[in-house]
Design a protein around this motif. Structure first.
Motif, short mmCIF file in Angstrom:
data_model
loop_
_atom_site.label_atom_id
_atom_site.label_comp_id
_atom_site.label_asym_id
_atom_site.label_seq_id
_atom_site.Cartn_x
_atom_site.Cartn_y
_atom_site.Cartn_z
N PRO A 1 0.83 -1.21 0.00
CA PRO A 1 0.00 0.00 0.00
C PRO A 1 0.86 1.26 0.00
N PHE A 2 0.28 2.36 -0.45
CA PHE A 2 0.98 3.65 -0.44
C PHE A 2 -0.04 4.76 -0.33
N VAL A 3 0.44 5.98 -0.08
CA VAL A 3 -0.39 7.19 -0.12
C VAL A 3 0.31 8.19 -1.02
N MET A 4 -0.41 8.68 -2.03
CA MET A 4 0.16 9.68 -2.94
C MET A 4 -0.05 11.06 -2.34
N GLN A 5 1.02 11.86 -2.26
CA GLN A 5 0.96 13.17 -1.61
C GLN A 5 0.81 14.33 -2.59
N ARG A 6 1.62 14.33 -3.64
CA ARG A 6 1.59 15.45 -4.58
C ARG A 6 2.33 15.05 -5.84
N ILE A 7 2.25 15.96 -6.85
CA ILE A 7 2.98 15.76 -8.10
C ILE A 7 3.98 16.90 -8.24
N VAL A 8 5.21 16.55 -8.60
CA VAL A 8 6.26 17.56 -8.76
C VAL A 8 6.94 17.37 -10.11
N LYS A 9 7.65 18.42 -10.51
CA LYS A 9 8.50 18.33 -11.70
C LYS A 9 9.94 18.56 -11.28
N LEU A 10 10.81 17.63 -11.65
CA LEU A 10 12.22 17.73 -11.27
C LEU A 10 12.98 18.62 -12.23
N LYS A 11 14.10 19.16 -11.75
CA LYS A 11 14.94 19.99 -12.61
C LYS A 11 15.51 19.17 -13.75
N LYS A 12 15.77 17.91 -13.48
CA LYS A 12 16.22 17.00 -14.54
C LYS A 12 15.79 15.59 -14.18
N GLU B 1 8.28 14.44 -14.48
CA GLU B 1 7.08 14.58 -13.64
C GLU B 1 6.99 13.35 -12.74
N GLN B 2 6.98 13.58 -11.44
CA GLN B 2 7.01 12.48 -10.47
C GLN B 2 5.87 12.61 -9.47
N ALA B 3 5.28 11.46 -9.12
CA ALA B 3 4.31 11.40 -8.03
C ALA B 3 5.07 11.13 -6.75
N VAL B 4 4.88 11.98 -5.75
CA VAL B 4 5.51 11.76 -4.44
C VAL B 4 4.57 10.88 -3.63
N ILE B 5 5.01 9.66 -3.33
CA ILE B 5 4.17 8.73 -2.59
C ILE B 5 4.88 8.28 -1.32
N ILE B 6 4.09 7.85 -0.35
CA ILE B 6 4.61 7.32 0.90
C ILE B 6 4.46 5.80 0.88
N VAL B 7 5.59 5.10 0.95
CA VAL B 7 5.59 3.63 0.97
C VAL B 7 6.25 3.19 2.28
#
Length: 507
Positions: free
Chosen positions: A48-59, A68-74
């Motif tokens: 299971p996980f919880v998705m917190q937000r979506i971010v874009k990395l510098k590279k 584009e990455q989903a920040v999730i808690i595992v």
């Protein structure tokens, strides 16, 4: 055990490296639960996980990977999941906010905006288009004003629409009611949900209305109007387009003013067919990007069904509601919206895809909340000389034991327009007496119809007495505060009664 500690240390180190590279946050803080469908990067299937937000990395963290990455808690640890790898997880939203956020993510809207841009200029134009449209509707007195009905609809909308989405957007939609017999529901570019009086009278349950609102929220959340309007290439300048619409409304209004309506309720403003057609048509729908594709309509159906299931509503409410919309056009023999490029041209196929269902029973709470709209719609149909449709609507309230005086009056008027026999005249009088019995205030239209019935039966003396009573009622109305239009109608009616009295004495 040591291997697990080393793995977690590796994850922490990786997250520290990844999220130090964040260039931009693409979503508000979220709280979407889910599980991994497959093993991925050391995380086991079923975790299971919880998705917190979506971010874009510098590279990109790895060559060729998504920025584009989903920040999730595992397992209590932050983890970066590329948006193009969302198919390895299953989002399992638990409430309306997380549902609509997950819907935007699985539809890949964030990456769409990153590629196409958020199109602020086009959005502003569409907002102005919607403002222009509402202005035209207000000036043509096409908006149905009833605070209780509007608040009921607004509360229902608030129970569906998310306070926060995965894609940043300001404000919450507001409901307005449109005077139109066609069962329509449109989410405009200024976040206004237009619901027609025809839609409210076509449906029979709150869950049906809830299901159709969920469909419109799906179109809204998935930004279908902006995506569609990009495809509608031929676009006249805004001032030119709405100027032409306004001219059409003026022409329709002038044509109406040349006619004399024998039924009129002072203070109540109905809309004429020509004005409705000038302001509710395919050209306007197309201009605002609301002529959704078959794919978008089916997507909205599917999303609405999933939302209804999540919220514990009856999943058969959507096909039940859509079947009644389809039935309206078949009953009124208005096939244009169902054919070709009509606004409901895909409806028959969509209903087949939704499969078999059991129509919902009548919901008395809903019928009670909307019975005033039904009465208004019946009066508007009579005003436009659509007597059969007026009677159909009035009988809906009568059959549900929610009729007001005007409902009985509409049925009586239908009978008079269709027949002149001793039996039909007797039936007509019985409906007029019921109208009188439930009337909260004096209804001069009942008096006038009784006069006409008496003349039909050659009861001249009784008719003369009632004509004088009718004039007395008009006198009372004229002495009370009234609008210029009401004053004109009262004066015309008084003159009509006077002429009839003169002719009666001659006879």
């Amino acid at each position: 055990m040591r291997r697990s500690i080393l793995f977690l240390a590796f994850i922490l180190l990786g997250c520290g490296m990844i999220f130090s590279q964040v260039s931009r946050t693409l979503s508000p803080v979220m709280n979407i639960e889910g599980v991994f469908k497959n093993n991925y990067d050391g995380v086991a299937k079923g975790t299971p996980f919880v998705m917190q937000r979506i971010v874009k990395l510098k590279k990109a963290p790895v060559s060729g990977a998504s920025r584009e990455q989903a920040v999730i808690i595992v397992n209590g640890i932050q983890f970066g999941l590329p948006l193009d790898m969302l198919d390895v997880v299953e989002l399992q939203p638990k409430d309306k906010n997380s549902f609509w956020q997950a819907t935007q993510l699985t539809d890949d809207l964030i990456r769409y905006y990153e590629k196409k841009g958020y199109q602020e200029k086009l959005r502003k134009e569409q907002e102005q288009e919607a403002d222009d449209y509402l202005r035209e509707l207000e000036q043509a007195k096409m908006l149905y004003e009833d605070a209780a009905v509007e608040d009921y609809l607004q509360c229902m909308l608030l129970s569906i629409v998310p306070e926060q989405m995965a894609v940043f957007r300001n404000g919450l939609p507001q409901v307005r009611v449109l005077k139109s017999p066609s069962p329509d529901m449109l989410m405009l570019g200024n976040d206004c949900l237009l619901i027609s009086t025809g839609m409210l009278t076509t449906l029979d349950t709150e869950e049906e209305l809830y299901a159709l609102m969920a469909r419109e929220v799906a179109h809204y959340v998935l930004d279908h109007a902006i995506i569609t309007v990009n495809k509608n290439i031929a676009r006249a300048k805004r001032a030119q387009f709405w100027g032409a619409v306004a001219n059409g409304v003026v022409a329709a209004t002038e044509a109406y003013l040349t006619e004399r309506y024998d039924y009129y309720e002072p203070g109540l403003i109905f809309a004429t067919n020509d004005v409705i057609q000038a302001l509710v048509n395919e050209n306007i729908v197309n201009r605002m990007g609301l002529d959704y594709s078959d794919k978008q309509e089916r997507e909205a159906d599917e999303v609405a069904i999933r939302f209804i299931n999540l919220m514990g509503k009856n999943k058969e409410a959507l096909p039940s509601a859509l079947t009644k919309v389809f039935g309206y056009y078949e009953r009124t023999k208005d096939y244009a919206p169902l054919n070709g490029n009509g606004i409901y041209s895909t409806l028959a196929n969509r209903l087949k895809k939704l499969g078999d269902f059991t129509p919902l029973e009548h919901d008395r709470i809903y019928l009670k909340k909307t019975c005033t709209v039904v009465s208004f719609e019946a009066g508007m149909m009579d005003y436009n000389k659509k007597y059969s449709e007026s009677k159909y609507l009035a009988m809906k309230n009568i059959g549900n034991n929610m009729a007001c005086s005007d409902d009985y009056l509409m049925v009586a008027r239908y009978i008079m327009k269709q027949s002149n026999t001793p039996e039909s005249n007797k039936e007509c009088l019985s409906y007029l007496e019921k109208a009188d019995a439930v009337a909260k205030v004096t209804n001069v239209n009942i008096c006038k119809m009784k006069i006409l019935l008496l003349f039909r039966e050659n009861k001249q003396v009784e008719a003369v007495n009632l004509l004088r009573e009718y004039q007395s009622l008009l006198d009372i109305m004229f002495r009370q505060p009234h609008s210029e239009e009401d004053g004109r109608w009262i004066t015309e009616e008084y003159a009509w009664a006077e002429k009839l009295l003169d002719r009666t004495y001659i006879m």
